[in-house]
Every structure is written in structure tokens, then in C-alpha cells.
Motif scaffolding. Structure first.
Motif, PDB file in Angstrom:
ATOM      1  N   MET A 174     -42.448  29.629 -30.808  1.00  0.00           N
ATOM      2  CA  MET A 174     -41.480  28.648 -30.312  1.00  0.00           C
ATOM      3  C   MET A 174     -41.397  27.477 -31.278  1.00  0.00           C
ATOM      4  SD  MET A 174     -41.449  26.664 -26.643  1.00  0.00           S
ATOM      5  CE  MET A 174     -40.251  25.396 -26.310  1.00  0.00           C
ATOM      6  N   LYS A 175     -40.189  27.014 -31.549  1.00  0.00           N
ATOM      7  CA  LYS A 175     -39.972  25.906 -32.472  1.00  0.00           C
ATOM      8  C   LYS A 175     -40.536  24.613 -31.887  1.00  0.00           C
ATOM      9  CE  LYS A 175     -35.786  25.722 -34.002  1.00  0.00           C
ATOM     10  NZ  LYS A 175     -34.331  25.387 -34.109  1.00  0.00           N
ATOM     11  N   ARG A 176     -41.247  23.820 -32.743  1.00  0.00           N
ATOM     12  CA  ARG A 176     -41.787  22.543 -32.280  1.00  0.00           C
ATOM     13  C   ARG A 176     -40.638  21.584 -31.983  1.00  0.00           C
ATOM     14  NH1 ARG A 176     -42.651  17.746 -34.529  1.00  0.00           N
ATOM     15  NH2 ARG A 176     -42.365  18.368 -36.707  1.00  0.00           N
ATOM     16  N   PRO A 177     -40.729  20.813 -30.870  1.00  0.00           N
ATOM     17  CA  PRO A 177     -39.664  19.873 -30.552  1.00  0.00           C
ATOM     18  C   PRO A 177     -39.514  18.804 -31.645  1.00  0.00           C
ATOM     19  CG  PRO A 177     -41.114  20.181 -28.670  1.00  0.00           C
ATOM     20  CD  PRO A 177     -41.774  20.836 -29.840  1.00  0.00           C
ATOM     21  N   LEU A 178     -38.296  18.362 -31.861  1.00  0.00           N
ATOM     22  CA  LEU A 178     -38.019  17.228 -32.732  1.00  0.00           C
ATOM     23  C   LEU A 178     -38.428  15.975 -31.976  1.00  0.00           C
ATOM     24  CD1 LEU A 178     -36.550  16.437 -35.468  1.00  0.00           C
ATOM     25  CD2 LEU A 178     -34.567  15.946 -34.015  1.00  0.00           C
ATOM     26  N   ARG A 179     -39.400  15.247 -32.516  1.00  0.00           N
ATOM     27  CA  ARG A 179     -39.945  14.080 -31.822  1.00  0.00           C
ATOM     28  C   ARG A 179     -39.124  12.840 -32.177  1.00  0.00           C
ATOM     29  NH1 ARG A 179     -45.658  14.672 -34.405  1.00  0.00           N
ATOM     30  NH2 ARG A 179     -44.175  15.023 -36.105  1.00  0.00           N
ATOM     31  N   ILE A 180     -38.517  12.241 -31.165  1.00  0.00           N
ATOM     32  CA  ILE A 180     -37.602  11.121 -31.354  1.00  0.00           C
ATOM     33  C   ILE A 180     -38.251   9.857 -30.815  1.00  0.00           C
ATOM     34  CG2 ILE A 180     -35.346  10.193 -30.695  1.00  0.00           C
ATOM     35  CD1 ILE A 180     -34.412  13.159 -30.556  1.00  0.00           C
ATOM     36  N   GLY A 181     -38.523   8.921 -31.698  1.00  0.00           N
ATOM     37  CA  GLY A 181     -39.183   7.681 -31.319  1.00  0.00           C
ATOM     38  C   GLY A 181     -38.188   6.614 -30.915  1.00  0.00           C
ATOM     39  N   THR A 182     -38.519   5.890 -29.852  1.00  0.00           N
ATOM     40  CA  THR A 182     -37.637   4.839 -29.351  1.00  0.00           C
ATOM     41  C   THR A 182     -38.448   3.811 -28.591  1.00  0.00           C
ATOM     42  OG1 THR A 182     -35.754   4.357 -27.898  1.00  0.00           O
ATOM     43  CG2 THR A 182     -37.167   6.180 -27.265  1.00  0.00           C
ATOM     44  N   ARG A 183     -37.892   2.630 -28.447  1.00  0.00           N
ATOM     45  CA  ARG A 183     -38.455   1.655 -27.518  1.00  0.00           C
ATOM     46  C   ARG A 183     -38.204   2.150 -26.099  1.00  0.00           C
ATOM     47  NH1 ARG A 183     -35.247  -3.327 -28.336  1.00  0.00           N
ATOM     48  NH2 ARG A 183     -36.677  -4.199 -26.810  1.00  0.00           N
ATOM     49  N   GLY A 184     -38.857   1.500 -25.129  1.00  0.00           N
ATOM     50  CA  GLY A 184     -38.779   1.982 -23.763  1.00  0.00           C
ATOM     51  C   GLY A 184     -37.776   1.282 -22.873  1.00  0.00           C
ATOM     52  N   SER A 185     -36.987   0.345 -23.418  1.00  0.00           N
ATOM     53  CA  SER A 185     -36.004  -0.338 -22.582  1.00  0.00           C
ATOM     54  C   SER A 185     -34.898   0.625 -22.176  1.00  0.00           C
ATOM     55  CB  SER A 185     -35.392  -1.528 -23.330  1.00  0.00           C
ATOM     56  OG  SER A 185     -34.547  -1.077 -24.370  1.00  0.00           O
ATOM     57  N   ALA A 186     -34.179   0.261 -21.114  1.00  0.00           N
ATOM     58  CA  ALA A 186     -33.082   1.120 -20.638  1.00  0.00           C
ATOM     59  C   ALA A 186     -32.049   1.330 -21.733  1.00  0.00           C
ATOM     60  CB  ALA A 186     -32.445   0.499 -19.397  1.00  0.00           C
ATOM     61  N   LEU A 187     -31.744   0.265 -22.488  1.00  0.00           N
ATOM     62  CA  LEU A 187     -30.749   0.389 -23.550  1.00  0.00           C
ATOM     63  C   LEU A 187     -31.255   1.273 -24.680  1.00  0.00           C
ATOM     64  CD1 LEU A 187     -28.091  -0.282 -24.865  1.00  0.00           C
ATOM     65  CD2 LEU A 187     -29.078  -2.440 -25.671  1.00  0.00           C
ATOM     66  N   ALA A 188     -32.517   1.093 -25.078  1.00  0.00           N
ATOM     67  CA  ALA A 188     -33.082   1.915 -26.155  1.00  0.00           C
ATOM     68  C   ALA A 188     -33.093   3.389 -25.754  1.00  0.00           C
ATOM     69  CB  ALA A 188     -34.493   1.441 -26.492  1.00  0.00           C
ATOM     70  N   LEU A 189     -33.435   3.673 -24.507  1.00  0.00           N
ATOM     71  CA  LEU A 189     -33.457   5.059 -24.045  1.00  0.00           C
ATOM     72  C   LEU A 189     -32.039   5.642 -23.990  1.00  0.00           C
ATOM     73  CD1 LEU A 189     -36.140   4.723 -21.240  1.00  0.00           C
ATOM     74  CD2 LEU A 189     -36.394   5.967 -23.397  1.00  0.00           C
ATOM     75  N   ALA A 190     -31.062   4.822 -23.626  1.00  0.00           N
ATOM     76  CA  ALA A 190     -29.673   5.282 -23.615  1.00  0.00           C
ATOM     77  C   ALA A 190     -29.216   5.620 -25.030  1.00  0.00           C
ATOM     78  CB  ALA A 190     -28.771   4.225 -23.000  1.00  0.00           C
ATOM     79  N   GLN A 191     -29.666   4.830 -26.005  1.00  0.00           N
ATOM     80  CA  GLN A 191     -29.299   5.093 -27.394  1.00  0.00           C
ATOM     81  C   GLN A 191     -29.972   6.359 -27.908  1.00  0.00           C
ATOM     82  OE1 GLN A 191     -28.337   0.493 -28.798  1.00  0.00           O
ATOM     83  NE2 GLN A 191     -30.281   1.397 -29.391  1.00  0.00           N
ATOM     84  N   ALA A 192     -31.235   6.548 -27.552  1.00  0.00           N
ATOM     85  CA  ALA A 192     -31.925   7.777 -27.940  1.00  0.00           C
ATOM     86  C   ALA A 192     -31.238   8.992 -27.320  1.00  0.00           C
ATOM     87  CB  ALA A 192     -33.390   7.718 -27.518  1.00  0.00           C
ATOM     88  N   ASP A 193     -30.777   8.833 -26.081  1.00  0.00           N
ATOM     89  CA  ASP A 193     -30.079   9.936 -25.417  1.00  0.00           C
ATOM     90  C   ASP A 193     -28.778  10.289 -26.131  1.00  0.00           C
ATOM     91  OD1 ASP A 193     -29.818  11.756 -23.053  1.00  0.00           O
ATOM     92  OD2 ASP A 193     -28.019  10.554 -22.721  1.00  0.00           O
ATOM     93  N   GLN A 194     -28.092   9.279 -26.653  1.00  0.00           N
ATOM     94  CA  GLN A 194     -26.875   9.543 -27.433  1.00  0.00           C
ATOM     95  C   GLN A 194     -27.193  10.387 -28.658  1.00  0.00           C
ATOM     96  OE1 GLN A 194     -24.054   6.637 -28.597  1.00  0.00           O
ATOM     97  NE2 GLN A 194     -23.890   5.697 -26.585  1.00  0.00           N
ATOM     98  N   VAL A 195     -28.288  10.042 -29.339  1.00  0.00           N
ATOM     99  CA  VAL A 195     -28.689  10.806 -30.516  1.00  0.00           C
ATOM    100  C   VAL A 195     -28.998  12.249 -30.127  1.00  0.00           C
ATOM    101  CG1 VAL A 195     -30.496  11.047 -32.276  1.00  0.00           C
ATOM    102  CG2 VAL A 195     -29.504   8.792 -31.802  1.00  0.00           C
ATOM    103  N   ILE A 196     -29.748  12.431 -29.051  1.00  0.00           N
ATOM    104  CA  ILE A 196     -30.109  13.789 -28.607  1.00  0.00           C
ATOM    105  C   ILE A 196     -28.866  14.593 -28.259  1.00  0.00           C
ATOM    106  CG2 ILE A 196     -31.252  15.091 -26.769  1.00  0.00           C
ATOM    107  CD1 ILE A 196     -33.368  12.815 -26.725  1.00  0.00           C
ATOM    108  N   ARG A 197     -27.954  13.983 -27.511  1.00  0.00           N
ATOM    109  CA  ARG A 197     -26.754  14.713 -27.098  1.00  0.00           C
ATOM    110  C   ARG A 197     -25.909  15.128 -28.298  1.00  0.00           C
ATOM    111  NH1 ARG A 197     -23.486  11.649 -24.637  1.00  0.00           N
ATOM    112  NH2 ARG A 197     -24.634   9.726 -24.271  1.00  0.00           N
ATOM    113  N   ARG A 198     -25.853  14.282 -29.297  1.00  0.00           N
ATOM    114  CA  ARG A 198     -25.057  14.627 -30.484  1.00  0.00           C
ATOM    115  C   ARG A 198     -25.747  15.691 -31.328  1.00  0.00           C
ATOM    116  NH1 ARG A 198     -21.603   9.303 -32.274  1.00  0.00           N
ATOM    117  NH2 ARG A 198     -21.305   8.490 -30.164  1.00  0.00           N
ATOM    118  N   LEU A 199     -27.057  15.634 -31.388  1.00  0.00           N
ATOM    119  CA  LEU A 199     -27.793  16.686 -32.093  1.00  0.00           C
ATOM    120  C   LEU A 199     -27.615  18.031 -31.396  1.00  0.00           C
ATOM    121  CD1 LEU A 199     -31.136  14.839 -32.923  1.00  0.00           C
ATOM    122  CD2 LEU A 199     -29.528  15.745 -34.607  1.00  0.00           C
TER     123      LEU A 199
END
Length: 298
Positions: free
Chosen positions: A1-26
Motif C-alpha cells: 500500500m502506498k504511504r500517505p502524503l503527509r500534509i502539515g498544517t496549523r490546527g486553526s479552523a482556517l488552516a485546516l480549511a486551507q489544507a482541505d483545499q489542497v487535498i481536494r485539488r490533489l
């Protein structure tokens, strides 16, 4: 199984929303791509906002140590000097770069009563707002979006000023009383843009990240950051810049202001997008020579 791409982010609601945008586009490119979000607490999250790169340096350390594969930042938080061993691999398409007013009692900028308390954590905003209305009281405001909105509701301020992009990403834009025009308030360099940073030698992650890059935003923020870097400014200096592509030309507007709003220098430059950094540097040199700018923002 392929290792997950580890995406680092701050834990604020806005930072998590931005990380989610990156994941969705990937995953729009590769739905089978496994990802893992790694939340990292930064100096800025601990209240140490005076530290250079307060909201990014722990993420960068985690990248360098191999604990994460890419870091997601608000581009305006990322220092203009590149970190050794790291690479800014992509900038996502920019969200609305403007600033917004959120006021009690349905007040707009024009109807705020004299002496009203306006909260903002940004010298750039304070300087430009004072130039527009010197009859208001400008007070410091720090914390994440939820904290700032709660302090408004608690009655500590009659109004606060926030970035439109963050509210949009959190689905809270309806709370804005008014959107400032770019003529009223020019944004911070990079405002509204999400940055993806990787290790310089990580070719596999680089290939993934570069798919996210939005060229018009890339050229615009490249010019803005070159402008800021050439002036030696940071978050405590009232410097604003906004670049945009117009009919294939890169147009960059800059402002430098006194914190008390007593003077402001404005200028603009345009040229080919490929000359983004040179345009930013040239505009900075021209504006530095034009007036009483001091790097400490006083």
C-alpha cells in the motif's frame, strides 16, 4: 500500500480549511492518492507573534526533519527569504484579496459613529484606515477568526477588520457588513493566497505540488513579495501591495504609509509577468526614493 502524503498544517479552523483545499485539488487529479493531515502547533499559535515566521517555522522544521511531505501556509505568513533546503512549489488560485468590515448594529464604514473602537492586528490596515477616518479609535486585535469575532460580540469593539479570503473559506462571509475596495485598503503581499512548501530535493512531492500552481496568482504574488523584500518590511511595517494580470501584463500597485495615517506613498508599475521580481524591486526602489519611508514603520 502506498504511504500517505503527509500534509502539515496549523490546527486553526482556517488552516485546516486551507489544507482541505489542497487535498481536494490533489485528489481531483488522483482520486486514489492517500493523504494524512499532520497538525503542528506554531510559535504564533502559542502567542509568540513577534517571532519572525511565527506561523510557519515549526512547519518548516517538520519538513526538513522528514516528519511531513508538504506544508500548507497562508502565503502572507511566509517570510520572503527562502528557507535553506525548502522550496515554494505552488501557489493556489487566490481567493478574494480584499479586507472586510464586520460591525455591530449593522454599521457600515461611513456610519460608524465617531470614537467607535475598531479592532485590527495589522499595522497595514491601521495606517490605511486612519488615512480614511482619523475620528475612530484603532485597537489591537489578535487571535484566530473565531476569537476575533467572539471579541466583537462581547462588546470590546464596535467593528473589526478581517481578510475576506479567510471568511470565504470558513463559509462566514455573510457576517461582513461591508467589503473595502482595493482603492480604500490595499492588501498585504500574498493576502488570499495559499502556499505549498516542500523539501527542495523531494522530486516526487514536487511533481504533485506543481499541479496545484495557478500561474496568474504565482506571478502576481512573486512581484508583491519581491516588493516587500526589497523594502525590508515585515508584518509590523505598513506596506501593502497587490499584483494582477491585465491583458497579459502584470500590474503591481504598492503603498507605504505612516502608522498614524499622516502620509502615504502610492505608485504602480507594469510589465511582462516573467519580470515579476524585477518589477517588484523597481517599484520598491522608486517608492523608497519618493518619500519619508522608515523601515521600522514609525
Amino acid at each position: 500500500m502506498k504511504r500517505p502524503l503527509r500534509i502539515g498544517t496549523r490546527g486553526s479552523a482556517l488552516a485546516l480549511a486551507q489544507a482541505d483545499q489542497v487535498i481536494r485539488r490533489l485528489q481531483a487529479r488522483d482520486p486514489t492518492l492517500p493523504t494524512e493531515v499532520v497538525i503542528i502547533r506554531t510559535s504564533g499559535d502559542r502567542g509568540q507573534r513577534e517571532v519572525r515566521g511565527a506561523f510557519v517555522k515549526e512547519l518548516q522544521h517538520a519538513l526538513l526533519k522528514g516528519e511531513i511531505d508538504l506544508a500548507v501556509h497562508s502565503l502572507k505568513d511566509l517570510p520572503t527569504d527562502p528557507a535553506p533546503g525548502l522550496l515554494l512549489a505552488a501557489v493556489l488560485e487566490r481567493e478574494d484579496p480584499r479586507d472586510v468590515l464586520i460591525a455591530r448594529n449593522g454599521w457600515t464604514w461611513a456610519t460608524l459613529p465617531p470614537g467607535a473602537r475598531v479592532g485590527t492586528g495589522s499595522p497595514r490596515r491601521t495606517a490605511q484606515l486612519r488615512a480614511l477616518r482619523s475620528d475612530l479609535v484603532y485597537l489591537p486585535l489578535v487571535g484566530n477568526v473565531d476569537t476575533r469575532l467572539r471579541r466583537l460580540r462581547e462588546g470590546r469593539y464596535e467593528a473589526i477588520v478581517l481578510a475576506a479570503g479567510g471568511l470565504i473559506r470558513l463559509g462566514r462571509m455573510a457576517e461582513a457588513t461591508e467589503v473595502f475596495s482595493l482603492e480604500q485598503i490595499l492588501p498585504a503581499p500574498g493576502q488570499g493566497a495559499i502556499a505549498v512548501e516542500i523539501r527542495e530535493e523531494d522530486e516526487a512531492t514536487r511533481a504533485l505540488a506543481e499541479r496545484l500552481n495557478h500561474p496568474p496568482t504565482w506571478w502576481a504574488v512573486k512581484a508583491e513579495r519581491a516588493f516587500l523584500r526589497a523594502l525590508g518590511g515585515g508584518c509590523r511595517v505598513p506596506i501593502a501591495a497587490y499584483g494582477s494580470l491585465e491583458e497579459g501584463r502584470l500590474v503591481l500597485e504598492g503603498r507605504i504609509a505612516a502608522l498614524d495615517g499622516t502620509w502615504m506613498i502610492r505608485d504602480r508599475i507594469e510589465g511582462p509577468p516573467e519580470m515579476a521580481e524585477a518589477l517588484g524591486e523597481t517599484l520598491a526602489e522608486r517608492m523608497r526614493a519618493a518619500g519619508p519611508f522608515k523601515e521600522d514603520g514609525e
